[in-house]
Design an enzyme around this catalytic site. Structure first.
Site, PDB file in Angstrom:
ATOM      1  N   HIS A   1     -25.949  -6.025 -13.112  1.00  0.00           N
ATOM      2  CA  HIS A   1     -25.201  -7.235 -12.764  1.00  0.00           C
ATOM      3  C   HIS A   1     -25.672  -7.946 -11.501  1.00  0.00           C
ATOM      4  CE1 HIS A   1     -22.691  -4.683 -10.077  1.00  0.00           C
ATOM      5  NE2 HIS A   1     -22.455  -5.813  -9.448  1.00  0.00           N
TER       6      HIS A   1
ATOM      7  N   ASP B   1      10.586   7.089 -10.236  1.00  0.00           N
ATOM      8  CA  ASP B   1       9.330   7.262 -10.964  1.00  0.00           C
ATOM      9  C   ASP B   1       8.147   7.457 -10.014  1.00  0.00           C
ATOM     10  OD1 ASP B   1       9.367   4.702 -10.000  1.00  0.00           O
ATOM     11  OD2 ASP B   1       8.468   3.798 -11.788  1.00  0.00           O
TER      12      ASP B   1
ATOM     13  N   HIS C   1     -24.237   1.104  -6.014  1.00  0.00           N
ATOM     14  CA  HIS C   1     -23.187   0.122  -6.346  1.00  0.00           C
ATOM     15  C   HIS C   1     -23.179  -0.251  -7.840  1.00  0.00           C
ATOM     16  CE1 HIS C   1     -20.703  -3.405  -6.490  1.00  0.00           C
ATOM     17  NE2 HIS C   1     -21.747  -4.164  -6.755  1.00  0.00           N
TER      18      HIS C   1
ATOM     19  N   GLU D   1     -29.348 -12.129  -9.018  1.00  0.00           N
ATOM     20  CA  GLU D   1     -28.822 -12.711  -7.788  1.00  0.00           C
ATOM     21  C   GLU D   1     -29.577 -12.194  -6.552  1.00  0.00           C
ATOM     22  OE1 GLU D   1     -25.195 -14.369  -7.393  1.00  0.00           O
ATOM     23  OE2 GLU D   1     -26.485 -15.096  -5.785  1.00  0.00           O
ATOM     24  N   ASP D   2     -29.853 -10.912  -6.520  1.00  0.00           N
ATOM     25  CA  ASP D   2     -30.305 -10.271  -5.273  1.00  0.00           C
ATOM     26  C   ASP D   2     -31.750  -9.796  -5.265  1.00  0.00           C
ATOM     27  OD1 ASP D   2     -27.711 -10.578  -4.468  1.00  0.00           O
ATOM     28  OD2 ASP D   2     -27.119  -8.499  -4.819  1.00  0.00           O
TER      29      ASP D   2
END
Ligand code: MN
Length: 506
Positions: free
Chosen positions: A79, A266, A55, A83-84
């Site tokens: 990132h 288009d 990820h 947090e994890d």
């Protein structure tokens, strides 16, 4: 639903890609961030059962596709670490420095949304504005993070799928659009589309596929002929490519056109990319002398850019064998800005240096971001109802289409649609707003309540002896900023008056 598995880049392909545009950081530093994140997430798996590291790797890869500088790529890899995992923000800062650490901190803050329903929505918006104002790079990482999450939603429960997809469609994509990030907006919308409107998605997907089927050979021929024609006419450095329309934007266009695919010209556009503006117009002339243009289909977004700074010439012609084809003509620089918007200004310049390019007035990181974020700071302490209402107003300011209005000196003021002369006056300066008495729009006298249109030139007369705004203006002003200033003045007058007659009260 079948799994539209995202591109699965490896650390080597990531490093190779970054090396093509940014040499300020060595490949080994990027690999180090990858190994650090991989070790930190070692015992975690994605909902898909795959190792977690895929990820952050995919997130970093999307950032590299936008040609963002290496420090942002490194922050993208890291990132989710604080947090994890066991590793803290301080660990990240110690290893990768303040700048990367601050970006990771920004992402971590942005991730924590505790509300549900409409309040969650508004809180989300508020956080996006705050972090954009603090460091817009954080929002690029958030977009890339969200895009990969959206593309791997199949493994999570349907209710959560729907919430994430809806949030992406209603918050992330419009903000990406406002920042001019057309490619990101299109990808976020398409990834969310199939979860929000699955049947419509199938329908549009089939239309798009069958519309393109059997046309591949034809398009290749037109692309080749276009390129030959332009090169023969002496246009240097021409690139010509075909581009299929994003599905969600095709869907919206179909709804506007009685669901009739024959009216969409288009579905696949042909893009002509040249060196400079003069070559854009020259190329337009050359195309028109070879193929007959359709009436009313020539659009000059170079002379009049879209409010999000999109610039290009568009024309639709009867091409080879009478088939209708849309051409989009722009310079290399316009092309980068059309695809990546504000992110394009972080990419490298001709000297090979990574820097925020000097931005023209229309391209600056938008002032409304700072303005809204600062207002939100002040407001978060006041009562909840008022807070929610102001967020609603703020949403209207952002998502309504914007207009460009000119001062007599030619400065451009960016306002929401339906803004009036008074909104314009306040956008220039609070004192100008407070003291405006009359106005000329395009040289003619106009009332203060006049609704402005794109391209209007507005000259405001002020009366310096005037004490303050007229509360009646509240009946017609559109921007939150003008409303706030008019109310503030009215309130200060009342409280001043009360303070005057009632000693001790405030
Ligand atoms: Mn993430």
């Amino acid at each position: 639903m079948e799994n539209t598995s995202a591109t699965n880049p490896t650390i080597d392909t990531l490093i190779q890609l970054v090396a093509t545009y940014d040499e300020s950081v060595s490949g080994e530093q990027i690999r180090h961030a990858y190994e650090f994140a991989k070790a930190a997430h070692a015992d975690q798996k994605r909902a898909t059962g795959e190792p977690y590291i895929i990820h952050p790797l995919a997130t970093a890869f999307y950032l590299a596709e936008m040609h963002l500088p290496a420090p942002i790529i490194i922050a993208g890899l890291l990132h989710d670490v604080p947090e994890d995992t066991e590793k803290t923000l301080d660990d990240v800062k110690a290893e990768f420095g303040e700048d990367v650490g601050n970006m990771v901190a920004g992402i971590t803050k942005l991730g924590k949304i505790k509300y549900r329903g409409i309040e969650r929505y508004l809180e989300n918006l508020r956080k996006m504005f705050l972090s954009m104002a603090a460091d817009v790079r954080v929002v690029f990482i958030k977009f890339a993070d969200r895009l990969h999450n959206l593309e791997t939603l199949d493994a999570i429960p349907p209710k959560k799928q729907y919430r994430i997809a809806l949030e992406s469609l209603e918050i992330f994509a419009p903000i990406a659009n406002r920042l001019g990030m057309g490619e990101m907006k299109g990808r976020l919308e398409d990834a969310a589309f199939r979860y929000i409107y699955p049947k419509e998605y199938e329908w549009v997907n089939n239309i798009s596929k069958s519309g393109r089927q059997g046309k591949q050979g034809y398009l290749e021929r037109v692309i080749r002929l276009t390129k030959e024609t332009l090169v023969d006419a002496g246009i240097p450095n021409v690139a010509v490519q075909g581009r299929a329309k994003h599905l969600y934007s095709l869907y919206k266009k179909l709804l506007k056109n009685d669901r009739n695919i024959a009216r969409i010209y288009d579905l696949i556009a042909i893009r002509i990319i040249v060196n400079d503006v003069a070559d854009c117009y020259a190329a337009l002339g050359i195309i028109h002398s070879r193929w007959r243009p359709l009436k009313g289909r020539i659009k000059d977004y170079i002379a009049q850019p879209k409010p999000n700074n999109y610039r290009s010439l568009h024309t639709t012609v009867f091409s080879e064998d009478g088939e209708i084809v849309e051409f989009q003509i722009r310079t290399h620089e316009m092309h980068a800005v059309n695809e990546y918007g504000i992110a394009a200004h972080w990419s490298y310049d001709e000297q090979g240096k990574i820097a925020i390019k000097a931005l023209s007035k229309n391209q600056r990181p938008p002032e409304w971001v700072h303005e809204l974020a600062s207002v939100q700071h002040e407001l978060s302490a006041v009562d909840r109802k008022k807070y929610l209402r102001s967020l609603e107003e703020m949403k209207i300011d952002i998502f309504k289409d914007r207009i460009f209005v000119f001062t007599p000196k030619g400065d451009v003021i960016d306002l929401p649609e339906d803004s009036t002369v008074v909104d314009f006056a306040y956008a220039i300066h609070t004192d100008i707003g407070n003291q405006c008495t009359a106005a000329k729009v395009n040289e003619d006298n106009a009332p203060l309540s006049r609704v402005l249109k794109n391209g209007d030139m507005v000259d405001i007369m002020i009366d310096k002896s005037r004490k303050g705004p007229n509360p009646d203006w509240l009946k017609f002003v559109k921007t939150r900023y003008a409303k706030t200033k008019i109310k503030q003045y009215a309130k200060s007058k009342i409280s001043g008056w009360i303070t005057g007659i009632l000693p001790g009260s405030k």
